[in-house]
Design a protein around this motif. Structure first.
Motif, short mmCIF file in Angstrom:
data_model
loop_
_atom_site.label_atom_id
_atom_site.label_comp_id
_atom_site.label_asym_id
_atom_site.label_seq_id
_atom_site.Cartn_x
_atom_site.Cartn_y
_atom_site.Cartn_z
N THR A 168 0.84 -1.19 0.00
CA THR A 168 0.00 0.00 0.00
C THR A 168 0.87 1.24 0.00
O THR A 168 2.07 1.17 0.23
N ALA A 169 0.26 2.39 -0.23
CA ALA A 169 1.02 3.63 -0.30
C ALA A 169 1.62 3.99 1.05
O ALA A 169 2.73 4.48 1.14
N GLY A 170 0.91 3.75 2.15
CA GLY A 170 1.39 4.09 3.48
C GLY A 170 1.81 2.85 4.23
O GLY A 170 1.69 1.74 3.74
N PRO A 171 2.30 3.05 5.46
CA PRO A 171 2.70 1.90 6.26
C PRO A 171 1.50 1.05 6.61
O PRO A 171 0.41 1.54 6.84
N GLN A 172 1.70 -0.25 6.62
CA GLN A 172 0.63 -1.16 6.94
C GLN A 172 0.40 -1.18 8.44
O GLN A 172 1.30 -0.90 9.22
N LYS A 173 -0.81 -1.52 8.81
CA LYS A 173 -1.14 -1.58 10.23
C LYS A 173 -0.28 -2.63 10.91
O LYS A 173 -0.15 -3.75 10.44
N GLY A 174 0.37 -2.25 12.01
CA GLY A 174 1.20 -3.18 12.75
C GLY A 174 2.58 -3.38 12.15
O GLY A 174 3.31 -4.24 12.58
N SER A 175 2.93 -2.59 11.14
CA SER A 175 4.24 -2.77 10.52
C SER A 175 5.31 -2.03 11.31
O SER A 175 5.03 -1.13 12.09
N ASP A 176 6.54 -2.40 11.09
CA ASP A 176 7.68 -1.83 11.78
C ASP A 176 8.38 -0.85 10.85
O ASP A 176 8.74 -1.21 9.73
N PRO A 177 8.57 0.40 11.27
CA PRO A 177 9.21 1.39 10.39
C PRO A 177 10.61 0.98 9.96
O PRO A 177 11.02 1.27 8.84
N LEU A 178 11.36 0.31 10.83
CA LEU A 178 12.70 -0.14 10.45
C LEU A 178 12.64 -1.17 9.34
O LEU A 178 13.47 -1.15 8.41
N ILE A 179 11.68 -2.05 9.42
CA ILE A 179 11.52 -3.07 8.38
C ILE A 179 11.09 -2.41 7.08
O ILE A 179 11.57 -2.77 6.01
N GLU A 180 10.20 -1.44 7.19
CA GLU A 180 9.75 -0.72 5.99
C GLU A 180 10.93 -0.06 5.29
O GLU A 180 11.07 -0.14 4.07
N ARG A 181 11.80 0.59 6.06
CA ARG A 181 12.97 1.25 5.47
C ARG A 181 13.92 0.22 4.86
O ARG A 181 14.49 0.45 3.80
N ARG A 182 14.08 -0.90 5.53
CA ARG A 182 14.97 -1.95 5.01
C ARG A 182 14.44 -2.49 3.69
O ARG A 182 15.20 -2.71 2.74
N VAL A 183 13.14 -2.72 3.61
CA VAL A 183 12.53 -3.20 2.37
C VAL A 183 12.73 -2.18 1.26
O VAL A 183 13.09 -2.54 0.13
#
Length: 145
Positions: free
Chosen positions: A32-47
């Protein structure tokens, strides 16, 4: 030096724990365009970083996120076991096993060329950590870095 080794091991375990999830259970929906519910910002940045560096497709990014999250959780669990339980024996073996599992999962998500580049990036990062560790050990106590 032990802290850096633990961090490297944790990264390996995190990768390995991601590998434990069956491929069929991984989500296949586009991100999705924004962070998913329950997601980790560090993991998002790593991805996002890996997507840029490895040229990941949207499907690969979606499949990679739960792998990295499970890997991180596994590393945190091993770290907690070590610090709260005083368990030191077998930790290195646990980390190696976790990394091996994670690598197998990553090989499923990534193409052979992407995995080779990922492995080279990981090895380069380990070398940098070793250099920092060696430089820190060479400095006398009480000296600013």
């Amino acid at each position: 030096m032990k802290k850096l080794l633990l961090i490297a091991a944790c990264a390996a375990v995190t990768t390995a724990s991601q590998a434990q999830a069956p491929a069929a259970a991984m989500p296949t929906a586009p991100p999705t365009a924004g962070p998913q519910k329950g997601s980790d910002p560090l993991i998002e940045r790593r991805v996002q970083y890996l997507a840029k560096e490895l040229g990941l497709s949207a499907d690969q990014q979606t499949r990679l996120q739960p792998l990295l999250l499970a890997q991180r959780q596994q590393l945190q669990l091993l770290r907690e076991q070590r610090t709260t339980g005083g368990r030191r024996q077998g930790t290195a073996q646990d980390l190696k096993a976790a990394q091996a599992k994670s690598d197998e999962q990553l090989k499923i998500v990534l193409t052979p060329a992407q995995y080779a580049k990922f492995a080279a990036m990981r090895d380069e990062q380990r070398d940098k950590m070793r250099e920092r560790r060696a430089a820190g050990a060479a400095q006398p106590a009480g000296q600013p870095e």
